[in-house]
Design an enzyme around this catalytic site. Structure first.
Site, PDB file in Angstrom:
ATOM      1  N   ASP A  80       0.856  -1.188   0.000  1.00  0.00           N
ATOM      2  CA  ASP A  80       0.000   0.000   0.000  1.00  0.00           C
ATOM      3  C   ASP A  80       0.896   1.244   0.000  1.00  0.00           C
ATOM      4  O   ASP A  80       2.118   1.124   0.106  1.00  0.00           O
ATOM      5  CB  ASP A  80      -0.938   0.017   1.238  1.00  0.00           C
ATOM      6  CG  ASP A  80      -0.190  -0.224   2.532  1.00  0.00           C
ATOM      7  OD1 ASP A  80       0.997   0.182   2.624  1.00  0.00           O
ATOM      8  OD2 ASP A  80      -0.778  -0.788   3.470  1.00  0.00           O
ATOM      9  N   ASP A  82       1.637   4.857   1.783  1.00  0.00           N
ATOM     10  CA  ASP A  82       1.376   5.718   2.938  1.00  0.00           C
ATOM     11  C   ASP A  82       1.951   7.097   2.648  1.00  0.00           C
ATOM     12  O   ASP A  82       3.003   7.229   2.026  1.00  0.00           O
ATOM     13  CB  ASP A  82       2.052   5.138   4.186  1.00  0.00           C
ATOM     14  CG  ASP A  82       1.626   3.707   4.425  1.00  0.00           C
ATOM     15  OD1 ASP A  82       0.453   3.478   4.723  1.00  0.00           O
ATOM     16  OD2 ASP A  82       2.481   2.800   4.272  1.00  0.00           O
ATOM     17  N   ASP A 165       9.269   3.658  13.042  1.00  0.00           N
ATOM     18  CA  ASP A 165       9.828   2.492  13.726  1.00  0.00           C
ATOM     19  C   ASP A 165      11.238   2.122  13.239  1.00  0.00           C
ATOM     20  O   ASP A 165      12.199   2.188  13.994  1.00  0.00           O
ATOM     21  CB  ASP A 165       8.863   1.284  13.662  1.00  0.00           C
ATOM     22  CG  ASP A 165       8.452   0.880  12.253  1.00  0.00           C
ATOM     23  OD1 ASP A 165       8.763   1.626  11.292  1.00  0.00           O
ATOM     24  OD2 ASP A 165       7.831  -0.180  12.099  1.00  0.00           O
TER      25      ASP A 165
HETATM   26  P1  ATP Z   1       3.590  -2.691   4.748  1.00  0.00           P
HETATM   27  O1  ATP Z   1       2.453  -1.720   4.497  1.00  0.00           O
HETATM   28  O2  ATP Z   1       4.252  -3.174   3.524  1.00  0.00           O
HETATM   29  O3  ATP Z   1       3.221  -3.793   5.703  1.00  0.00           O
HETATM   30  P2  ATP Z   1       4.749  -0.415   6.032  1.00  0.00           P
HETATM   31  O4  ATP Z   1       6.153  -0.142   6.507  1.00  0.00           O
HETATM   32  O5  ATP Z   1       4.175   0.532   5.024  1.00  0.00           O
HETATM   33  O6  ATP Z   1       4.736  -1.888   5.510  1.00  0.00           O
HETATM   34  P3  ATP Z   1       2.496   0.293   7.642  1.00  0.00           P
HETATM   35  O7  ATP Z   1       1.879  -0.473   8.742  1.00  0.00           O
HETATM   36  O8  ATP Z   1       1.706   0.543   6.400  1.00  0.00           O
HETATM   37  O9  ATP Z   1       3.845  -0.465   7.302  1.00  0.00           O
HETATM   38  O10 ATP Z   1       2.992   1.667   8.263  1.00  0.00           O
HETATM   39  C1  ATP Z   1       3.448   2.748   7.460  1.00  0.00           C
HETATM   40  C2  ATP Z   1       4.628   3.416   8.120  1.00  0.00           C
HETATM   41  O11 ATP Z   1       4.236   3.964   9.380  1.00  0.00           O
HETATM   42  C3  ATP Z   1       5.795   2.502   8.458  1.00  0.00           C
HETATM   43  O12 ATP Z   1       6.626   2.311   7.353  1.00  0.00           O
HETATM   44  C4  ATP Z   1       6.482   3.264   9.573  1.00  0.00           C
HETATM   45  O13 ATP Z   1       7.241   4.334   9.058  1.00  0.00           O
HETATM   46  C5  ATP Z   1       5.301   3.853  10.326  1.00  0.00           C
HETATM   47  N1  ATP Z   1       4.861   2.962  11.411  1.00  0.00           N
HETATM   48  C6  ATP Z   1       3.940   1.965  11.334  1.00  0.00           C
HETATM   49  N2  ATP Z   1       3.772   1.365  12.514  1.00  0.00           N
HETATM   50  C7  ATP Z   1       4.583   1.991  13.388  1.00  0.00           C
HETATM   51  C8  ATP Z   1       4.856   1.852  14.777  1.00  0.00           C
HETATM   52  N3  ATP Z   1       4.240   0.921  15.501  1.00  0.00           N
HETATM   53  N4  ATP Z   1       5.759   2.704  15.345  1.00  0.00           N
HETATM   54  C9  ATP Z   1       6.368   3.661  14.601  1.00  0.00           C
HETATM   55  N5  ATP Z   1       6.163   3.831  13.296  1.00  0.00           N
HETATM   56  C10 ATP Z   1       5.283   3.022  12.678  1.00  0.00           C
HETATM   57 MG    MG Z   2       2.220   0.502   4.321  1.00  0.00          MG
END
Ligand code: ATP
Ligand code: MG
Length: 452
Positions: A80, A82, A165
């Site tokens: 996705d 963000d 994170d």
């Molecule tokens: P994917 O969507 O492929 O699972 P993602 O890294 O995009 O991976 P998301 O859950 O969509 O994960 O979160 C988007 C972004 O928000 C992350 O890349 C990170 O920068 C931030 N993020 C998400 N969860 C946390 C958390 N628990 N603590 C700090 N930052 C977070």
């Molecule tokens: Mg994501």
């Protein structure tokens, strides 16, 4: 959407300006020009682009961030997209008609485009000091154990980069000048394949224990190593997961086990002692030689699930849970039946209720899924009985196929003669013509009443 994997990786991985060894500490922003990476707007979803352009048009800063940038840099298809911006959630709502605000702990804007939702977060800021200020209590709040109950203090992009994170999740792509910005050493870690928590890992895990699960998930999914300072605190802090709200835990478990890398993720969760707090009722059946039926079942169901996902086949969490908790359910049935002198059937039903009630206290499994788990388990009894008149009715049950698959797995695990015979009988029955099926029913030579 087309992703130019090799060029992109080659360019970014050979990027020479990455000189800072001061990883995950504040470092001057490293900006990578368009020509030095090959993220292309073709690879970004049209809806994400629409949101980004509209934010810019109204004078806000806005970047693609997180998995979208990370995966594009690695030449992978992002799950996705963000976005992060300096517009507040309220400003977002005014700007986009198709927007709703979600989350209390972490307030976000979801901009909805039919099937696709673009998640937009306002730049997060630091709040250790602000937290003492009563005025900000609604925006930022810590529990006594260090858990961050609310994270709605807004800040600048530099602050935001440190509140994310992992270093590899803290890269920002600007659609206006097509640059990638790195405030924290994420490019270097992406290049060397390292999962590294930003800041002090222990503090960050205490703030949000789900981060431990994210470390494991990304390390398996991306095939990366984990920095020592990021992995070392995990086993001692694993018990913090007991405090995660059940709805969030359920979502995280699906991401861990039902996203194509379930088996390896499970092994790594066990290695870092994270499996037990997620599934305490299952872990208590684990054997020292890892040879218990529960462990064999988990291995089988996760490998099967991974294979189905690789082959673009549907997977249902009900089947996963029905399989993982099958042996605990059996064990509980025999205990209840002996203790209360109940029939096997009554004990089986009581124990189903009991187990599902216990599971849903810590994991918010939706009711439609627990109903399916019940069906799959209940059908194990009916498959074993092969009551003449009901055989065709059983086959029409919507969960028959899932129930049969569980029966087959049980037979594979237990190597029990009767169970194997039963599983093979059903396998043959399903593929036989009607006349042959009638003969199979007539000539049932098998002890009709098997317990299970
Ligand atoms: P994917 O969507 O492929 O699972 P993602 O890294 O995009 O991976 P998301 O859950 O969509 O994960 O979160 C988007 C972004 O928000 C992350 O890349 C990170 O920068 C931030 N993020 C998400 N969860 C946390 C958390 N628990 N603590 C700090 N930052 C977070
Ligand atoms: Mg994501």
């Amino acid at each position: 959407m087309f992703i130019r994997v090799s060029n992109f990786c080659r360019k970014i991985l050979n990027f020479e300006k990455i000189t800072t060894p001061n990883i995950s500490k504040i470092c001057p922003v490293v900006t990578i020009a368009h020509k030095s990476h090959n993220i292309s707007h073709q690879d970004i979803s049209d809806n994400a682009l629409k949101v980004l352009y509209r934010l810019h048009k109204f004078g806000y800063e806005a970047y693609l961030v997180g998995g979208g940038v990370r995966d594009l840099l690695l030449g992978k298809q992002p799950k996705d997209f963000d976005i992060t911006t300096n517009a507040t959630p309220e400003q977002m709502r005014k700007l986009f008609r198709n927007c709703r605000l979600v989350g209390r702990r972490f307030r976000l804007a979801h901009v909805m485009f039919g099937e696709e939702t673009i998640e937009v977060a306002t730049f997060r800021g630091h709040h250790a000091v602000e937290n003492k200020n009563k005025k900000n209590h609604n925006l930022s709040q810590y529990a006594h154990n260090g858990m961050l109950l609310r994270d709605n203090i807004f800040g600048s992009i530099e602050d935001d980069a440190q509140r994310r994170d992992l270093t590899i999740n803290s890269l920002y792509y600007n659609i206006i000048d097509c640059t990638v910005r790195d405030y924290i050493g994420g490019l270097r870690d992406l290049k060397t394949g390292i999962i590294r928590m930003i800041g002090n890992a222990e503090t960050r895990y205490r703030e949000d224990p789900v981060r431990m699960l994210r470390v494991i998930r990304f390390s398996v999914k991306l095939g990366m190593g984990i920095a020592p300072e990021t992995q070392n605190p995990i086993p001692q802090l694993a018990a913090l997961l007991y405090d995660i709200p059940p709805a969030r835990l359920f979502e995280e478990i699906l991401k861990l086990l039902q996203a194509g890398h379930g088996y390896n993720t499970y092994l790594k969760l066990c290695k870092y002692q994270l499996f037990k707090p997620l599934f305490p009722m299952i872990a208590k059946y684990f054997a020292t030689n890892h040879n218990s039926n529960v462990e064999k079942m988990i291995q089988l169901v996760l490998i099967t699930t991974d294979t189905r996902i690789q082959n673009q086949m549907r997977v249902n969490p009900a089947f996963l849970f029905a399989a993982m908790y099958w042996y605990p359910q059996l064990e509980a049935t025999s205990i209840i039946s002996t203790k209360n002198n109940l029939s096997y059937y009554d004990a089986f039903v009581l124990s189903m209720n009991d187990i599902l009630e216990k599971i849903t206290r810590s994991l918010a499994i939706p009711k439609r899924i627990t109903n399916l788990i019940r069906d799959i388990w209940h059908l194990q009894l009916r498959l074993a009985r092969r009551n003449n008149k009901r055989i065709f009715i059983i086959m029409e049950h919507p969960s028959f196929r899932a129930a049969y698959n569980l029966l087959e797995m049980r037979a594979n695990i237990e190597h029990d003669h009767d169970l194997t015979h039963l599983s093979m009988w059903w396998q043959e029955f399903q593929i036989s013509s009607l006349p042959k099926q009638k003969i199979m029913i007539k000539t049932l030579d098998y002890p009709i009443e098997r317990k299970i």
